[in-house]
Design a protein around this motif. Structure first.
Motif, PDB file in Angstrom:
ATOM      1  N   SER A   7      11.324  54.696  66.843  1.00  0.00           N
ATOM      2  CA  SER A   7      10.026  54.190  67.286  1.00  0.00           C
ATOM      3  C   SER A   7       9.274  53.531  66.135  1.00  0.00           C
ATOM      4  O   SER A   7       8.671  52.467  66.297  1.00  0.00           O
ATOM      5  CB  SER A   7       9.194  55.335  67.866  1.00  0.00           C
ATOM      6  OG  SER A   7       9.833  55.906  68.993  1.00  0.00           O
ATOM      7  N   SER A  63      -0.914  54.781  62.154  1.00  0.00           N
ATOM      8  CA  SER A  63      -1.443  55.234  63.445  1.00  0.00           C
ATOM      9  C   SER A  63      -2.852  54.719  63.697  1.00  0.00           C
ATOM     10  O   SER A  63      -3.214  54.376  64.822  1.00  0.00           O
ATOM     11  CB  SER A  63      -1.432  56.768  63.492  1.00  0.00           C
ATOM     12  OG  SER A  63      -0.112  57.255  63.467  1.00  0.00           O
ATOM     13  N   THR A 103       1.600  60.763  68.464  1.00  0.00           N
ATOM     14  CA  THR A 103       1.460  60.504  69.896  1.00  0.00           C
ATOM     15  C   THR A 103       0.602  59.273  70.152  1.00  0.00           C
ATOM     16  O   THR A 103       0.966  58.399  70.959  1.00  0.00           O
ATOM     17  CB  THR A 103       0.840  61.727  70.594  1.00  0.00           C
ATOM     18  OG1 THR A 103       1.650  62.876  70.335  1.00  0.00           O
ATOM     19  CG2 THR A 103       0.742  61.506  72.092  1.00  0.00           C
ATOM     20  N   GLN A 117       2.499  55.997  68.968  1.00  0.00           N
ATOM     21  CA  GLN A 117       3.576  55.565  69.860  1.00  0.00           C
ATOM     22  C   GLN A 117       3.034  55.121  71.216  1.00  0.00           C
ATOM     23  O   GLN A 117       3.546  54.175  71.817  1.00  0.00           O
ATOM     24  CB  GLN A 117       4.585  56.698  70.028  1.00  0.00           C
ATOM     25  CG  GLN A 117       5.256  57.127  68.734  1.00  0.00           C
ATOM     26  CD  GLN A 117       5.814  55.939  67.959  1.00  0.00           C
ATOM     27  OE1 GLN A 117       6.535  55.108  68.489  1.00  0.00           O
ATOM     28  NE2 GLN A 117       5.455  55.843  66.682  1.00  0.00           N
ATOM     29  N   THR A 118       1.992  55.770  71.706  1.00  0.00           N
ATOM     30  CA  THR A 118       1.365  55.320  72.950  1.00  0.00           C
ATOM     31  C   THR A 118       0.759  53.935  72.765  1.00  0.00           C
ATOM     32  O   THR A 118       0.853  53.072  73.658  1.00  0.00           O
ATOM     33  CB  THR A 118       0.277  56.316  73.395  1.00  0.00           C
ATOM     34  OG1 THR A 118       0.849  57.623  73.525  1.00  0.00           O
ATOM     35  CG2 THR A 118      -0.329  55.903  74.722  1.00  0.00           C
ATOM     36  N   ASN A 141       9.565  53.411  72.060  1.00  0.00           N
ATOM     37  CA  ASN A 141       8.248  53.946  71.751  1.00  0.00           C
ATOM     38  C   ASN A 141       7.755  54.917  72.818  1.00  0.00           C
ATOM     39  O   ASN A 141       7.065  55.897  72.504  1.00  0.00           O
ATOM     40  CB  ASN A 141       7.244  52.810  71.579  1.00  0.00           C
ATOM     41  CG  ASN A 141       7.454  52.035  70.294  1.00  0.00           C
ATOM     42  OD1 ASN A 141       7.716  50.836  70.297  1.00  0.00           O
ATOM     43  ND2 ASN A 141       7.358  52.722  69.158  1.00  0.00           N
ATOM     44  N   ALA A 163       6.614  58.685  72.184  1.00  0.00           N
ATOM     45  CA  ALA A 163       5.290  59.156  72.605  1.00  0.00           C
ATOM     46  C   ALA A 163       5.390  60.423  73.439  1.00  0.00           C
ATOM     47  O   ALA A 163       4.614  61.372  73.249  1.00  0.00           O
ATOM     48  CB  ALA A 163       4.579  58.053  73.392  1.00  0.00           C
ATOM     49  N   SER A 194       6.579  63.382  71.157  1.00  0.00           N
ATOM     50  CA  SER A 194       5.502  63.761  70.238  1.00  0.00           C
ATOM     51  C   SER A 194       4.377  64.455  70.991  1.00  0.00           C
ATOM     52  O   SER A 194       3.784  65.429  70.500  1.00  0.00           O
ATOM     53  CB  SER A 194       4.967  62.523  69.509  1.00  0.00           C
ATOM     54  OG  SER A 194       5.962  61.920  68.726  1.00  0.00           O
ATOM     55  N   GLY A 195       4.065  63.966  72.184  1.00  0.00           N
ATOM     56  CA  GLY A 195       3.029  64.602  72.993  1.00  0.00           C
ATOM     57  C   GLY A 195       3.392  66.018  73.379  1.00  0.00           C
ATOM     58  O   GLY A 195       2.527  66.913  73.401  1.00  0.00           O
TER      59      GLY A 195
END
Length: 711
Positions: free
Chosen positions: A158, A172, A462, A465-466, A487, A491, A494-495
């Motif tokens: 990602s 980020s 999160t 990537q979102t 990605n 996300a 990671s979430g």
């Protein structure tokens, strides 16, 4: 300036032209030649050993009669400043920033030390949770580790997409802010900054634990040892990017070699026994195996992923081609991380090793592989060194994120300032103080710090990537579907880690990280609000700009240029014996600057405006705005190639004083006055620094023209 500001500047200039003398009159009134020379270019500057200012060769100055005078520069700074220069090194010109870029072999240890060193405590943190369920719980170590490896791979891929989409640096904060909005961007920045502070504390705590595992007698000195290492990191990073990379590269590579040797020896030994797992020692069962236990172990082991984002956030620090070198370095890092993490977990399973309070898992594995010989000493020394120095990754990225926040008005502007060594010195000092406070508060214990760790970093993962999912959905360029899938997978995973870490570790300390993030949001939004109010108050508006009164349309008769010096320079007893020059120092053409210029012109004395530019581009831009205004007053632009503003201004005023000691120099500066005391640190305190630097010289007056903010 935007178009509205440009139109306002023109109107203000026309108003000045109606009430002020012609520019030529003001220039003829000057009692001196304002162009007193120049600061040396990089090739002419001698190495500096003390002081804030680069030691200048004799400054070539031109006296009023055209002769060349020699100016020897400022007096030698005090001993404390000389010691600081010896410790931190000579200042670097801004053009040296190109030579301070990192090649891949240096960038890998500098930016990957955090992620790679986390295999020393990530697997152990996972096993420390599973062991609560006894032998049955330890049986889940391989499946949980496999999921963590999958997460590492997904997040690594990602961030390769993030580097491709943001070739100038896509941390980020930038990605979430661009694609999700300012608030998600701030939340991501809060998570990152919290993570960087904890990276320093956890890395040092783990490094000290490695030392005390080999030398138990040092255990009572755990906290002083950790604080001492933070001081070493502080000094090393204040020296600049390249010096930090050269200092920290060797331990990281030594650790990679140590882990490779440990895993190889362990696997060879296991192969002799047919890879049969040794029985783990019997441990008391404190908790039954359940979903909550598994998720806690998963989130604890996932702390081995901290630092993966560092490379995508530091793309500008690479040598050209920056984004391509960053992607290559990221691939190397993820490959090494997966190999070492999986190898340590497999060896722990095969050897039946469980976490113990007195000895780390890595120390136990090294004992089994090498006994008490030099191999064991090398593994422990390399582990301790890389853990103690892995915090350097945070020292590279924390200042960069804070500078981005300051650029967007969410943090004080002081964090935009580069120090003498092209490092964000103020941010580095702030990180050191925060990490030392956390380390001391938790008594330097890794187990107590780990629960705080995962929330911030996976919150940033999160949101980043979102944000990339939204980015690809909007762009829809070549291969956008494949990138979106990568990605989106990162996300989601990671979430899940963020959710499990927040729920399972809330009472264990995760609430501290959540409160820190909430407090960060409150502070940054208040700072941004204040800067917005100040910017609106300072914005040029034609009817709000002070204009010099028509009764004082020009300066008085000029003093004689190059007048002889009196024996007693401060013996003037009547007004006619005082020869004035008003020096107006301004940074931008806003309402505060215009008020200061109008005040100076209204005194009916010769006026010289001085602007310090740190780049040629800034100098050209300011000159263009000045001419757009009408060039009503004499302007001298001083180019400072070392990014400093106050020091070159001091040097320039000192030069004027020494060439014309008969003149009384009144230095006028605009001053933004805030209603609340807590807002003062958000604005420059140039006048205070000038007074402190120039109080030893006679006939120099420092005064400020206040501009009061409405709130």
């Amino acid at each position: 300036m935007n178009e509205e500001q440009v139109r306002a500047l023109r109107r203000v200039g026309r108003a000045w032209g109606r009430v002020s003398a012609q520019p030529a009159v003001w220039r003829r009134a000057l009692p001196l030649e304002p162009d007193v020379g120049r600061f040396p270019v990089t090739a002419e500057a001698a190495p500096a050993w003390f002081g804030r200012l680069v030691p200048l060769p004799p400054l070539r100055t031109r006296a009023g009669d055209g002769r060349t005078a020699v100016e020897q520069g400022a007096p030698v700074p005090p001993a404390a400043s000389r010691a600081r220069r010896v410790l931190l090194g000579a200042p670097l010109a801004s053009s040296a920033f190109v030579t301070e870029r990192m090649r891949k072999l240096v960038a890998l240890p500098v930016l990957s030390a955090d992620a790679l060193s986390s295999v020393a405590y990530g697997p152990e943190a996972m096993l420390a949770v599973l062991v609560l369920a006894g032998t049955v719980g330890l049986g889940y170590s391989l499946p949980v580790a496999a999921v963590i490896v999958l997460l590492m791979l997904a997040v690594g891929l990602s961030y390769r997409q993030t580097i491709r989409a943001y070739p100038h640096g896509g941390g980020s904060y930038i990605v979430a802010g661009d694609n999700l909005g300012p608030v998600p961007g701030l939340v991501a920045a809060a998570g990152l900054l919290t993570d960087y502070v904890l990276t320093v504390a956890v890395s040092i705590a783990s490094g000290v634990a490695a030392i005390t595992s080999a030398l138990p007698g040092l255990t009572p000195w755990r906290v002083p040892l950790g604080v001492a290492v933070i001081l070493v990191l502080l000094a090393g990073n204040l020296r600049g990017i390249r010096q930090a990379g050269a200092l920290f590269a060797a331990p990281t590579y030594a650790f990679v070699v140590a882990m490779g040797a440990l895993i190889a020896f362990g696997l060879v030994d296991a192969a002799r026994g047919g890879f049969a797992a040794a029985p783990a020692p019997r441990v008391p069962v404190a908790e039954a195996v359940g979903l909550l236990l598994i998720t806690r172990a998963f989130s604890s082991g996932a702390t081995a992923m901290t630092g993966i984002e560092a490379i995508s956030n530091a793309v500008p620090a690479f040598r050209p081609v920056e984004w391509r070198n960053a992607r290559t370095t990221l691939t190397w890092m993820v490959g090494l991380l997966i190999t070492m993490f999986a190898g340590i977990v497999v060896l722990s399973h095969l050897a039946g090793v469980v976490p113990r309070a007195q000895e780390t898992v890595l120390s136990q594995l090294a004992h089994l592989a090498f006994g008490q010989g030099w191999g064991y000493v090398y593994v422990q020394a390399a582990t301790a060194a890389v853990l103690l120095l892995a915090a350097n990754t945070a020292y590279n990225d924390f200042p960069r994120v804070l500078s981005l926040l300051a650029r967007d008005d969410y943090a004080p502007k002081v964090f935009l300032r580069l120090g003498d060594r092209l490092a964000y010195s103020n941010s580095i000092v702030l990180l050191s103080l925060a990490a030392a406070a956390v380390y001391v508060a938790f008594d330097g214990r890794t187990g107590a710090l780990i629960p705080l760790y995962a929330v911030g970093v996976f919150l940033a993962f999160t949101l980043s990537q979102t944000g990339m999912v939204v980015h690809w959905w909007r762009r829809r360029d070549a291969h956008w579907r494949k990138s979106l899938v990568f990605n989106a997978t990162g996300a989601v995973l990671s979430g899940l880690v963020l959710l499990t870490a927040g729920l399972s570790k809330f009472t264990s300390g995760a609430w501290v990280a959540l409160i820190a993030i909430a407090l960060f949001l409150w502070v940054t939004t208040r700072i941004q609000r204040h800067y917005a109010i100040a910017r609106e108050a300072l914005r040029l508006r034609p009817h709000a700009v002070d204009i010099p009164a028509a009764t004082g349309t020009g300066p008085l008769a000029p003093a004689v240029r190059g007048g002889g010096a009196r024996e007693d320079l401060e013996a003037e007893e009547i007004p006619e014996e005082v020869h004035h020059l008003s020096v107006v120092a301004i940074a931008t053409l806003d309402l505060a600057a215009m008020r200061t210029l109008a005040y100076a012109a209204s005194l009916a004395q010769p006026v010289l405006t001085v602007h310090i530019s740190t780049t040629d581009e800034e100098a050209r831009r300011f000159r263009a705005y000045w001419e757009l205004w009408g060039d009503h007053l004499p302007l001298q632009i001083v180019l400072s190639p070392y990014r400093a503003v106050v020091a070159p201004l001091v040097h320039y005023i000192e030069t004027l004083h020494r060439l014309h000691p008969d003149l009384t120099l009144t230095v006028l500066l605009p001053e933004v006055v805030t209603r609340r005391r807590r807002h003062r640190f958000l604005h420059s305190r140039t006048a205070t620094r000038l007074r402190r630097a120039l109080r030893r010289l006679p006939k120099i007056v420092i005064t400020t023209v206040p501009f009061h903010l409405p709130t």
